[in-house]
Design an enzyme around this catalytic site. Structure first.
Site, PDB file in Angstrom:
ATOM      1  N   CYS A 181      12.940   8.396  35.333  1.00  0.00           N
ATOM      2  CA  CYS A 181      11.853   8.450  34.342  1.00  0.00           C
ATOM      3  C   CYS A 181      10.508   8.070  34.958  1.00  0.00           C
ATOM      4  CB  CYS A 181      12.159   7.502  33.181  1.00  0.00           C
ATOM      5  SG  CYS A 181      13.009   8.303  31.803  1.00  0.00           S
ATOM      6  N   HIS A 229      17.539  17.184  35.655  1.00  0.00           N
ATOM      7  CA  HIS A 229      17.009  17.362  37.009  1.00  0.00           C
ATOM      8  C   HIS A 229      17.903  18.324  37.769  1.00  0.00           C
ATOM      9  CE1 HIS A 229      20.269  14.479  37.470  1.00  0.00           C
ATOM     10  NE2 HIS A 229      20.344  14.901  38.725  1.00  0.00           N
ATOM     11  N   SER A 261      25.174  12.130  37.760  1.00  0.00           N
ATOM     12  CA  SER A 261      25.197  10.657  37.706  1.00  0.00           C
ATOM     13  C   SER A 261      24.020  10.108  36.913  1.00  0.00           C
ATOM     14  CB  SER A 261      25.150  10.089  39.136  1.00  0.00           C
ATOM     15  OG  SER A 261      23.875  10.372  39.695  1.00  0.00           O
ATOM     16  N   CYS A 316      16.115   4.155  33.447  1.00  0.00           N
ATOM     17  CA  CYS A 316      16.394   5.407  34.172  1.00  0.00           C
ATOM     18  C   CYS A 316      15.632   5.458  35.495  1.00  0.00           C
ATOM     19  CB  CYS A 316      16.000   6.592  33.297  1.00  0.00           C
ATOM     20  SG  CYS A 316      16.001   8.171  34.176  1.00  0.00           S
ATOM     21  N   HIS A 336      13.188  12.209  29.189  1.00  0.00           N
ATOM     22  CA  HIS A 336      14.542  11.839  29.595  1.00  0.00           C
ATOM     23  C   HIS A 336      15.597  12.696  28.899  1.00  0.00           C
ATOM     24  CE1 HIS A 336      17.507   8.978  31.147  1.00  0.00           C
ATOM     25  NE2 HIS A 336      18.052   8.943  29.942  1.00  0.00           N
ATOM     26  N   GLN A 369      18.745  19.526  42.189  1.00  0.00           N
ATOM     27  CA  GLN A 369      18.622  19.011  43.547  1.00  0.00           C
ATOM     28  C   GLN A 369      18.374  20.163  44.507  1.00  0.00           C
ATOM     29  OE1 GLN A 369      21.175  15.862  44.956  1.00  0.00           O
ATOM     30  NE2 GLN A 369      22.215  15.771  42.986  1.00  0.00           N
ATOM     31  N   HIS A 418      18.996  12.188  33.060  1.00  0.00           N
ATOM     32  CA  HIS A 418      17.616  12.700  33.011  1.00  0.00           C
ATOM     33  C   HIS A 418      17.635  14.109  33.617  1.00  0.00           C
ATOM     34  CE1 HIS A 418      13.147  11.806  33.003  1.00  0.00           C
ATOM     35  NE2 HIS A 418      13.249  13.015  33.492  1.00  0.00           N
ATOM     36  N   ASN A 473      23.594  19.918  38.590  1.00  0.00           N
ATOM     37  CA  ASN A 473      24.823  19.451  37.944  1.00  0.00           C
ATOM     38  C   ASN A 473      24.400  18.951  36.577  1.00  0.00           C
ATOM     39  OD1 ASN A 473      26.442  19.852  40.181  1.00  0.00           O
ATOM     40  ND2 ASN A 473      25.919  17.862  41.033  1.00  0.00           N
TER      41      ASN A 473
HETATM   42  O1  LIG Z   1      17.049   5.647  42.784  1.00  0.00           O
HETATM   43  C1  LIG Z   1      17.627   6.721  42.909  1.00  0.00           C
HETATM   44  C2  LIG Z   1      18.714   7.100  41.993  1.00  0.00           C
HETATM   45  C3  LIG Z   1      19.345   8.434  42.193  1.00  0.00           C
HETATM   46  N1  LIG Z   1      18.865   9.187  43.282  1.00  0.00           N
HETATM   47  C4  LIG Z   1      19.466  10.493  43.520  1.00  0.00           C
HETATM   48  O2  LIG Z   1      19.431  11.254  42.322  1.00  0.00           O
HETATM   49  C5  LIG Z   1      20.478  12.204  42.381  1.00  0.00           C
HETATM   50  C6  LIG Z   1      21.080  12.350  40.974  1.00  0.00           C
HETATM   51  O3  LIG Z   1      21.762  13.579  40.999  1.00  0.00           O
HETATM   52  P1  LIG Z   1      23.181  13.778  40.267  1.00  0.00           P
HETATM   53  O4  LIG Z   1      22.983  13.274  38.844  1.00  0.00           O
HETATM   54  O5  LIG Z   1      23.454  15.255  40.367  1.00  0.00           O
HETATM   55  O6  LIG Z   1      24.159  12.873  41.028  1.00  0.00           O
HETATM   56  C7  LIG Z   1      21.534  11.702  43.369  1.00  0.00           C
HETATM   57  O7  LIG Z   1      21.677  12.630  44.430  1.00  0.00           O
HETATM   58  C8  LIG Z   1      20.954  10.380  43.873  1.00  0.00           C
HETATM   59  O8  LIG Z   1      21.116  10.207  45.258  1.00  0.00           O
HETATM   60  C9  LIG Z   1      17.851   8.766  44.117  1.00  0.00           C
HETATM   61  O9  LIG Z   1      17.470   9.491  45.037  1.00  0.00           O
HETATM   62  N2  LIG Z   1      17.248   7.553  43.902  1.00  0.00           N
HETATM   63 ZN   LIG Z   2      14.868   9.434  32.577  1.00  0.00          ZN
END
Ligand SMILES: O=C1CCN([C@@H]2O[C@H](COP(=O)(O)O)[C@@H](O)[C@H]2O)C(=O)N1
Ligand SMILES: [Zn+2]
Length: 357
Positions: A55, A175, A170, A52, A122, A177, A173, A162
């Site tokens: 994580c 979170h 995506s 992850c 996670h 934004q 874990h 989301n």
């Molecule tokens: O190494 C990473 C993986 C994901 N991210 C960021 O985490 C965010 C995950 O948010 P979503 O699951 O809502 O897509 C996504 O905007 C992605 O750009 C990073 O900044 N670095």
């Molecule tokens: Zn995680």
């Protein structure tokens, strides 16, 4: 002719926040469903996933290493939608003759984006976090609001989550934004324009007045505490869409008292717990906070009335979602279940999470 029956007769409802209408067709809940079935969320996530990117202690895609964080932790998004620095651009002032300038408007836009991991675990989503731990998330939101206000010229900080793969998340874990931009984005801008015209016409706050009627009628209220009400808005589009509204006219997170922030943490936990208990699954949604811009101009601070929106897709069980397509894209949003029926369902649910029973 019989009395009009809101639970059986088709009708349209007006959303004064967005100056738009929705179609409610209550009798349609009986229609059969042979369409897509969502995969129910797999609750069996581990508390740590070595692959992850979010994580503690893991390397992100850029190679940057996350610290072994033990509480809420945020970092600048490695794939930010808006960046701190880039050349300015704005379409030249439209003049009468120049059709292109009139119709093809462009604004260069700068900003900054963050990812906030609610917890080092996670598999720990908001509903299974303790109220004090959710309070730490709220403190993080508030501190980031003040930091961006002090250190950037940007205008609006949009906090959103989301949750669940069916809402485009995506990374499982838990979170949220933060996207901070130099303009007030379209949705809050529409709300400010409605708040402004309502205030000019009635010398009162639209959301304060709305809440006074909801508190009297109670049929759409799901939960409330001293500082907040969680309800299914009269004009809800998504089946179990809700809003959390501040009971007093407070503009932004930093304007809340300690007690109000505790009450916000508590109502978020209870609402998201009821959501998970609805279909005994980790309930997907897109959620966001609407509040005063970090650099308000004119009457924006006075107009702002803090509230949160929850837009969850699930309609019937953990695997059948609503699609906002067809008539809803080409004509107007439509719903079957009425807001009152959805509120009834949510109100009667237990506020102890099904995984803790
Ligand atoms: O190494 C990473 C993986 C994901 N991210 C960021 O985490 C965010 C995950 O948010 P979503 O699951 O809502 O897509 C996504 O905007 C992605 O750009 C990073 O900044 N670095
Ligand atoms: Zn995680």
């Amino acid at each position: 002719m019989s009395e009009f029956d809101f639970n059986n007769n088709s009708h349209r409802r007006y959303n004064p926040l967005l100056d738009s209408w929705i179609l409610v067709s209550p009798h349609r809940t009986q229609r059969p469903w042979q369409g897509q079935q969502e995969k129910a969320s797999t609750d069996s996530l581990a508390s740590y996933d070595p692959k992850c990117y979010l994580c503690p202690g893991n390397a992100r895609m850029t190679g940057e290493q996350n610290p072994r964080y033990e509480s809420t932790y945020y970092f600048v998004n490695d794939f930010a939608a808006v960046k701190l620095d880039q050349p300015d651009y704005v379409t030249p002032e439209a003049d009468k003759e120049n059709i292109k300038n009139r119709l093809f408007k462009v604004q260069g836009t700068k900003g900054t984006c963050f990812v906030i991991c609610f917890s080092p675990k996670h598999n720990v989503t908001l509903p299974v976090m303790s109220v004090p731990d959710i309070r730490v998330v709220i403190n993080t939101w508030t501190d980031l609001y003040l930091k961006l206000q002090a250190e950037t010229p940007f205008k609006y900080m949009q906090i959103f989550e989301n949750k669940g793969a069916s809402m485009g998340c995506s990374n499982p874990h838990p979170h949220c934004q933060v996207w901070c931009t130099e303009n007030v984005p379209t949705e809050p801008a529409k709300e400010f324009s409605s708040l402004r015209s309502y205030s000019a016409e009635h010398d009162s706050c639209l959301l304060c007045d709305y809440l006074s009627v909801e508190s009297a009628e109670k049929s759409r209220i799901v939960i409330e505490n001293d500082s907040f009400v969680a309800l299914v808005p009269f004009w809800a589009v998504w089946p179990f869409e809700t809003m959390i509204l501040a009971k007093s006219h407070v503009a932004s997170l930093p304007s809340f008292s300690e007690i109000q922030k505790n009450d916000l943490a508590s109502i978020v936990k209870t609402l998201t717990t009821k959501y998970d208990n609805l279909f005994l699954t980790s309930f997907p949604y897109s959620m966001g906070l609407h509040q005063a811009p970090i650099h308000p101009v004119g009457d924006e601070y006075e107009l702002a009335h803090f509230h949160m929106h929850f837009y969850p897709p699930l309609l019937r069980g953990a695997t059948v979602r609503k699609f906002l397509v067809g008539y809803e894209l080409l004509a107007e949003p439509q719903r079957d279940l009425t807001a009152e029926q959805a509120a009834d369902r949510l109100r009667t649910l237990d506020d102890v999470h099904y995984s803790e029973k």
